[in-house]
Design a protein around this motif. Structure first.
Motif, PDB file in Angstrom:
ATOM      1  N   ALA A   1       0.833  -1.250   0.070  1.00 36.69           N
ATOM      2  CA  ALA A   1       0.105  -0.163   0.004  1.00 36.69           C
ATOM      3  C   ALA A   1       0.873   1.075   0.112  1.00 36.69           C
ATOM      4  CB  ALA A   1      -0.841  -0.106   1.342  1.00 36.69           C
ATOM      5  N   ILE A   2       1.834   1.160   0.748  1.00 33.66           N
ATOM      6  CA  ILE A   2       2.835   2.360   0.863  1.00 33.66           C
ATOM      7  C   ILE A   2       3.414   2.629  -0.579  1.00 33.66           C
ATOM      8  CG2 ILE A   2       5.092   3.000   1.891  1.00 33.66           C
ATOM      9  CD1 ILE A   2       4.238   1.550   4.414  1.00 33.66           C
ATOM     10  N   ILE A   3       4.053   1.508  -1.173  1.00 33.69           N
ATOM     11  CA  ILE A   3       4.519   1.713  -2.473  1.00 33.69           C
ATOM     12  C   ILE A   3       3.521   2.321  -3.455  1.00 33.69           C
ATOM     13  CG2 ILE A   3       5.575   0.488  -4.400  1.00 33.69           C
ATOM     14  CD1 ILE A   3       7.504   0.715  -2.181  1.00 33.69           C
ATOM     15  N   VAL A   4       2.295   1.764  -3.473  1.00 37.50           N
ATOM     16  CA  VAL A   4       1.362   2.132  -4.416  1.00 37.50           C
ATOM     17  C   VAL A   4       1.105   3.601  -4.217  1.00 37.50           C
ATOM     18  CG1 VAL A   4      -0.967   1.931  -5.059  1.00 37.50           C
ATOM     19  CG2 VAL A   4       0.092  -0.002  -4.744  1.00 37.50           C
ATOM     20  N   ARG A   5       0.822   4.041  -3.037  1.00 41.22           N
ATOM     21  CA  ARG A   5       0.767   5.373  -2.734  1.00 41.22           C
ATOM     22  C   ARG A   5       1.768   6.304  -3.124  1.00 41.22           C
ATOM     23  NH1 ARG A   5       0.041   9.862  -2.802  1.00 41.22           N
ATOM     24  NH2 ARG A   5      -0.611  11.213  -1.204  1.00 41.22           N
ATOM     25  N   LEU A   6       3.191   5.815  -3.072  1.00 44.70           N
ATOM     26  CA  LEU A   6       4.244   6.652  -3.349  1.00 44.70           C
ATOM     27  C   LEU A   6       4.211   6.650  -5.124  1.00 44.70           C
ATOM     28  CD1 LEU A   6       6.916   7.993  -2.813  1.00 44.70           C
ATOM     29  CD2 LEU A   6       7.900   5.530  -3.039  1.00 44.70           C
ATOM     30  N   LEU A   7       3.914   5.541  -5.779  1.00 45.49           N
ATOM     31  CA  LEU A   7       3.877   5.597  -7.066  1.00 45.49           C
ATOM     32  C   LEU A   7       3.080   6.538  -7.719  1.00 45.49           C
ATOM     33  CD1 LEU A   7       4.747   1.868  -7.828  1.00 45.49           C
ATOM     34  CD2 LEU A   7       6.240   3.755  -8.007  1.00 45.49           C
ATOM     35  N   LEU A   8       1.673   6.520  -7.139  1.00 42.04           N
ATOM     36  CA  LEU A   8       0.550   7.215  -7.686  1.00 42.04           C
ATOM     37  C   LEU A   8       1.011   8.699  -7.239  1.00 42.04           C
ATOM     38  CD1 LEU A   8      -2.681   5.346  -6.340  1.00 42.04           C
ATOM     39  CD2 LEU A   8      -1.571   5.378  -8.690  1.00 42.04           C
ATOM     40  N   ASN A   9       1.461   8.828  -6.324  1.00 43.55           N
ATOM     41  CA  ASN A   9       1.880  10.285  -5.918  1.00 43.55           C
ATOM     42  C   ASN A   9       2.731  11.054  -6.838  1.00 43.55           C
ATOM     43  OD1 ASN A   9       1.634  12.767  -3.983  1.00 43.55           O
ATOM     44  ND2 ASN A   9       3.984  12.220  -3.450  1.00 43.55           N
ATOM     45  N   GLU A  10       3.591  10.087  -7.573  1.00 41.18           N
ATOM     46  CA  GLU A  10       4.856  10.425  -8.782  1.00 41.18           C
ATOM     47  C   GLU A  10       4.113  10.717 -10.080  1.00 41.18           C
ATOM     48  OE1 GLU A  10       7.974  11.557  -8.151  1.00 41.18           O
ATOM     49  OE2 GLU A  10       7.281  11.061  -5.855  1.00 41.18           O
ATOM     50  N   GLY A  11       2.719  10.553 -10.040  1.00 41.07           N
ATOM     51  CA  GLY A  11       2.006  10.524 -11.279  1.00 41.07           C
ATOM     52  C   GLY A  11       2.048   9.297 -12.203  1.00 41.07           C
ATOM     53  N   ILE A  12       2.620   8.220 -11.418  1.00 42.32           N
ATOM     54  CA  ILE A  12       2.583   6.787 -12.536  1.00 42.32           C
ATOM     55  C   ILE A  12       1.415   6.214 -12.357  1.00 42.32           C
ATOM     56  CG2 ILE A  12       3.548   4.654 -12.735  1.00 42.32           C
ATOM     57  CD1 ILE A  12       6.085   5.967 -11.119  1.00 42.32           C
TER      58      ILE A  12
END
Length: 338
Positions: free
Chosen positions: A18-29
């Motif tokens: 969940a943390i990785i998904v949040r990080l990637l979405l935050n980067e616009g991926i």
């Protein structure tokens, strides 16, 4: 505080994900989360909903662990039969591809109306034509209007009128009956045998006889007429010969032909033309510029008479070029008369 994370110790793999998904979405991926099973998507949403804050050292630790696992991965597979079929693609034989697709269709629930909507209008019209007008009317009333209109347009006039009239009587059909009709039509689609050839027999035979020597073509058509006159006539109409060009090719499309075919091939075909093919020679010359026509006439007169084999090979090249231009959408051949 609940949801505030200050250490990677004790974090479950789901929470780390969940943390990785949040990080990637935050980067616009953009992530293909929709490809995950619904249960996993729900779990992911629950984990993200339970998070509030994560400090920088903990985030770095989770990212480092994620990157380390990525580096250990040797080879990734698509997962699921859908992905396997897409991966193997053209490497599968038609029979194997059809069997795998059928296995996939049986293994997952399918909205029958979505399946019917995705069909070509002619295929859908053929499917509904095998049913009663009432069943066809119910299906067309349920499908999107543009899909129904396209399918109705592919039906013969009298049949289309009967189906259209029956649509007015579909308002009282219970939902359960509509669902059963949709399921039955979808089942018929899935169980239909896979055809080895996309084109009908006459078109395939016509394409072969296009390139055959004239004597062979005439002999085959004569023999076919003796055993199946109807098929022989359909094949004859599907054939495109050099002599057919004035009837089948629009004058404005001649430029596309002369641009595609090498001039020596054109000269050979015209120099070897017999009485039957002379009208085609005149058609070609009369629909180009006077200067170019005069130049070709001069080269035809200077060329030694080609052999029958050379003439037929050149004429076959020209008709093949016309077929290629038609397939590419650059020209549109007219239907044969008669």
């Amino acid at each position: 505080m609940p949801g505030h994370i200050r250490s990677a110790a004790g974090l479950t793999r789901r929470r780390k994900a969940a943390i990785i998904v949040r990080l990637l979405l935050n980067e616009g991926i953009t992530l293909p989360l929709g490809d995950l099973p619904a249960e996993l998507q729900t779990c992911l949403a629950d984990e993200i909903a339970g998070l509030r804050y994560i400090d920088s050292p903990t985030l770095e630790s989770v990212v480092e662990e994620f990157v380390a696992e990525l580096e250990l991965a040797g080879l990734a597979f698509p997962g699921g039969m859908d992905g396997a079929i897409a991966l193997l693609g053209e490497h599968l034989s038609p029979d194997a591809a059809a069997a795998l697709q059928a296995q996939l269709d049986r293994s997952r629930p399918t909205d029958p109306w979505a399946l019917l909507s995705d069909q070509e209008p002619k295929k859908l019209a053929d499917l509904l034509s095998a049913e009663s007008p009432e069943v066809a009317a119910i299906a067309l009333a349920k499908l999107p209007s543009n899909v129904s209109a396209a399918a109705l347009g592919q039906m013969p006039g009298p049949e289309a009128r009967r189906v259209a009239l029956a649509i007015s009587r579909t308002s009282a059909v219970p939902p359960a009956a509509i669902a059963r009709i949709g399921a039955a039509l979808a089942r018929r689609l899935r169980e239909a045998p896979v055809l080895a050839f996309e084109q009908p027999t006459e078109k395939r035979m016509g394409a072969i006889l296009d390139a055959a020597p004239a004597a062979t073509r005439d002999d085959v058509l004569q023999g076919l007429a003796e055993t199946d006159a109807d098929l022989a006539e359909r094949v004859r109409r599907a054939i495109l010969t050099f002599a057919d060009i004035p009837e089948r090719l629009a004058p404005l499309d001649l430029q596309a032909l002369t641009r595609t075919v090498d001039q020596p091939v054109l000269i050979t075909a015209m120099a070897g033309a017999d009485e039957k093919n002379t009208p085609t020679v005149e058609f070609i010359l009369s629909n180009m510029s006077q200067r170019m026509a005069a130049q070709l006439r001069e080269e035809i007169a200077e060329r030694s008479t080609p052999t029958t084999e050379e003439t037929e090979a050149a004429m076959s090249t020209i008709t093949a070029a016309l077929r290629g231009l038609e397939a590419a959408g650059e020209i549109r051949l007219k239907a044969p008369k008669g």
